[in-house]
Enzyme design. Structure first.
Site, PDB file in Angstrom:
ATOM      1  N   GLY A 228       0.775  -1.230   0.000  1.00  3.73           N
ATOM      2  CA  GLY A 228       0.000   0.000   0.000  1.00  3.73           C
ATOM      3  C   GLY A 228       0.805   1.277   0.000  1.00  3.73           C
ATOM      4  N   GLU A 270       4.682  -6.144   1.820  1.00  2.00           N
ATOM      5  CA  GLU A 270       4.115  -6.785   0.615  1.00  2.00           C
ATOM      6  C   GLU A 270       3.781  -5.710  -0.401  1.00  2.00           C
ATOM      7  OE1 GLU A 270       1.204  -9.960   2.946  1.00  2.00           O
ATOM      8  OE2 GLU A 270       0.337  -8.204   2.003  1.00  2.00           O
ATOM      9  N   GLY A 272       3.502  -3.797  -3.886  1.00  2.00           N
ATOM     10  CA  GLY A 272       3.462  -4.063  -5.317  1.00  2.00           C
ATOM     11  C   GLY A 272       3.730  -2.765  -6.074  1.00  2.00           C
ATOM     12  N   ARG A 273       2.774  -1.845  -5.941  1.00  2.00           N
ATOM     13  CA  ARG A 273       2.812  -0.571  -6.667  1.00  2.00           C
ATOM     14  C   ARG A 273       4.145   0.168  -6.545  1.00  2.00           C
ATOM     15  NH1 ARG A 273      -1.995   2.143  -7.415  1.00  2.00           N
ATOM     16  NH2 ARG A 273      -2.831   0.911  -5.696  1.00  2.00           N
ATOM     17  N   ARG A 308      -7.427   1.540 -14.964  1.00  2.00           N
ATOM     18  CA  ARG A 308      -7.385   2.410 -13.778  1.00  2.00           C
ATOM     19  C   ARG A 308      -8.083   3.758 -13.992  1.00  2.00           C
ATOM     20  NH1 ARG A 308      -3.657   4.249 -11.307  1.00  2.00           N
ATOM     21  NH2 ARG A 308      -4.292   3.783  -9.186  1.00  2.00           N
ATOM     22  N   TYR A 312     -11.083   4.022 -11.354  1.00  2.00           N
ATOM     23  CA  TYR A 312     -10.887   4.874 -10.177  1.00  2.00           C
ATOM     24  C   TYR A 312     -10.811   6.355 -10.533  1.00  2.00           C
ATOM     25  CZ  TYR A 312      -8.648   0.505  -8.455  1.00  2.00           C
ATOM     26  OH  TYR A 312      -8.341  -0.781  -8.113  1.00  2.00           O
ATOM     27  N   CYS A 339     -16.897   0.115 -26.937  1.00  2.00           N
ATOM     28  CA  CYS A 339     -18.229   0.717 -27.000  1.00  2.00           C
ATOM     29  C   CYS A 339     -18.678   1.095 -25.593  1.00  2.00           C
ATOM     30  CB  CYS A 339     -19.205  -0.265 -27.644  1.00  2.00           C
ATOM     31  SG  CYS A 339     -18.614  -0.821 -29.237  1.00  2.00           S
TER      32      CYS A 339
HETATM   33  C1  LIG Z   1      -2.897  -5.613  -3.237  1.00  2.00           C
HETATM   34  C2  LIG Z   1      -2.189  -6.126  -2.042  1.00  2.00           C
HETATM   35  C3  LIG Z   1      -0.863  -5.787  -1.790  1.00  2.00           C
HETATM   36  C4  LIG Z   1      -0.092  -4.842  -2.670  1.00  2.00           C
HETATM   37  O1  LIG Z   1      -0.653  -3.576  -2.686  1.00  2.00           O
HETATM   38  P1  LIG Z   1       0.146  -2.355  -3.361  1.00  2.00           P
HETATM   39  O2  LIG Z   1      -0.797  -1.219  -3.214  1.00  2.00           O
HETATM   40  O3  LIG Z   1       0.385  -2.722  -4.776  1.00  2.00           O
HETATM   41  O4  LIG Z   1       1.411  -2.185  -2.586  1.00  2.00           O
HETATM   42  C5  LIG Z   1      -0.231  -6.340  -0.702  1.00  2.00           C
HETATM   43  N1  LIG Z   1      -0.884  -7.194   0.116  1.00  2.00           N
HETATM   44  C6  LIG Z   1      -2.158  -7.550  -0.084  1.00  2.00           C
HETATM   45  C7  LIG Z   1      -2.790  -8.489   0.850  1.00  2.00           C
HETATM   46  C8  LIG Z   1      -2.851  -7.033  -1.162  1.00  2.00           C
HETATM   47  O5  LIG Z   1      -4.130  -7.388  -1.362  1.00  2.00           O
END
Ligand SMILES: *Cc1c(COP(=O)(O)O)cnc(C)c1O
Length: 411
Positions: A228, A270, A272-273, A308, A312, A339
């Site tokens: 996050g 954890e 990702g982004r 996205r 959003y 469409c």
């Molecule tokens: C989506 C998610 C992440 C990664 O979120 P980012 O915003 O991409 O950092 C990590 N842990 C869990 C459980 C998620 O669902």
């Protein structure tokens, strides 16, 4: 102004071999992001970033991140298998799922992943279908005790995780069933750029670990702060100062576990982004120009390539390759060919005068970009390319073909 890791000439050369639209990931940028995160948490015992596979589910990127010391956070069977294909196994895998089918727990157990449970009832389900592992973590949902943010919503309205009371009951039940190793997890925010919010989550979890340990006489070996961490989508946004986040979490950690003789749990994230988001680009060409009540540029990418903005209202910066220095004298709605009227990458975006054939780079699509693609209107998914530090480009996922599209039909 947002910089690109490739030139307009380079992009044209790539597009001559790989038809647009395509995703282009910058290997050096991705490695740099992982290194910066690892550096900010180098103080923490046994720190590991488990890259959230769902953000960019490509084993070539998972393998690249494994070289930087990252594990993988998986939430489904295919994601576990992608991580396995990248050579990851055992405790380099975190399985953070919800509403989980038995076969996914079985696969996670086969691979030796660390399990992060979304409900106390999953203990019994897991024992029945896959056997209880030695290590168990629960996902905590603080409900009204914390505010979430716009993307993820308010914790008490979120389907994820268990309540505070359920945590106490859940760990006690796990302990009584013979679980010996414990972790705690929470993921409360998404695309959060305020270090104070990230540090507050850490402080909340550390306090809980102390309470749970004292009440239940168990020891926690891992605290997983979730993902996050946000990125600057708009040119005027500042990136998160990871050193500030790392130092803030460290102060909270020392306040909780600094006392002599206290167990010092490992830390995990954890994200990702943060890791891939800023280092992926959707390269697309202008196909048609049209002027009615507004001025439109029709691109060869659609919302099926990148949802996205439609989903959003997300802002993605857009550079017209080779025209970045020209004045933004026009305003365009940049559309796909679905469409659907929300099939737009930008509305009234100031840009230099466009011509058919111009290449555009849509920024910050490395996470939750290609991964959220779909086939509506019969659109085929774009290829993914990896730009290596030496300027060479590798195809890491080919574009879908009509044969792929027809492959699932009954004959
Ligand atoms: C989506 C998610 C992440 C990664 O979120 P980012 O915003 O991409 O950092 C990590 N842990 C869990 C459980 C998620 O669902």
């Amino acid at each position: 102004m947002k910089r690109l890791p490739f030139s307009a000439v380079q992009a044209r050369a790539i597009a001559a071999c790989h038809p647009t639209p395509f995703y282009l990931y910058d290997a050096a940028g991705i490695r740099g992001a992982a290194q910066a995160l690892n550096a900010a948490f180098a103080w923490a015992p046994r720190f590991r970033e488990y890259f959230a596979v769902k953000a960019t589910p490509n084993p070539h990127l998972l393998a690249l991140l494994a070289e930087e010391g990252c594990g993988a956070d998986c939430s489904s069977l295919p994601e576990l298998l992608l991580a396995e294909r990248a050579g990851l196994a055992g405790e380099a895998l975190m399985f953070t799922s919800n509403n989980t089918p038995a076969e996914e727990f079985i696969a996670a157990r086969r691979l030796g992943a660390l399990l992060n449970l979304d409900d106390v009832g999953h203990l019994e389900y897991l024992a029945r279908h896959a056997g209880l592992p030695a290590f168990i973590s629960f996902r905590y949902n603080p409900g009204p005790l914390r505010e979430g943010n716009a993307i993820i919503g308010r914790p008490e309205e979120a389907k994820f995780g268990v309540t505070r009371a359920q945590l106490f009951a859940g760990y006690a039940a796990a302990r009584d069933l013979g679980v010996t190793r414990f972790g705690l997890h929470a993921m409360i925010v998404s695309n959060e750029r305020d270090p104070a919010s990230l540090v507050a989550t850490a402080r909340m979890l550390f306090t809980l670990v102390l309470e749970l340990s004292a009440t239940l006489d168990i020891t926690f070996e891992l605290v997983n702060l979730g993902g996050g961490i946000g990125i600057p989508y708009r040119p005027e946004d500042a990136p998160v100062d990871l050193a500030v986040v790392g130092a803030g979490v460290r102060a909270a950690y020392e306040a909780a576990f600094g006392g002599a003789g206290l167990p010092r749990p490992a830390l995990a994230l954890e994200c990702g982004r943060l890791i891939t988001g800023p280092h992926g680009y959707l390269v697309t060409a202008v196909r048609h120009l049209k002027r009615t009540y507004r001025q439109y540029a029709g691109l060869d990418a659609t919302m099926a390539d990148l949802m996205r903005p439609a989903l959003y209202g997300a802002y993605h910066h857009i550079t017209v390759l080779g025209k970045a220095d020209r004045p933004a004298s026009e305003r365009y709605d940049l559309t796909g060919s679905l469409c659907e009227n929300n099939d737009k990458f930008a509305v009234a975006r100031p840009l230099p005068t466009l011509a058919v054939g111009d290449l555009l780079a849509i920024h910050d699509v490395g996470a939750h970009g290609h991964a959220m693609g779909f086939n509506y209107n019969g659109k085929l998914r774009a290829a993914e390319l990896l730009l290596d530090a030496d300027g060479s480009v590798r195809l890491i996922r080919r574009a879908e073909t009509l044969a792929d599209y027809f492959a699932t039909l009954a004959l």
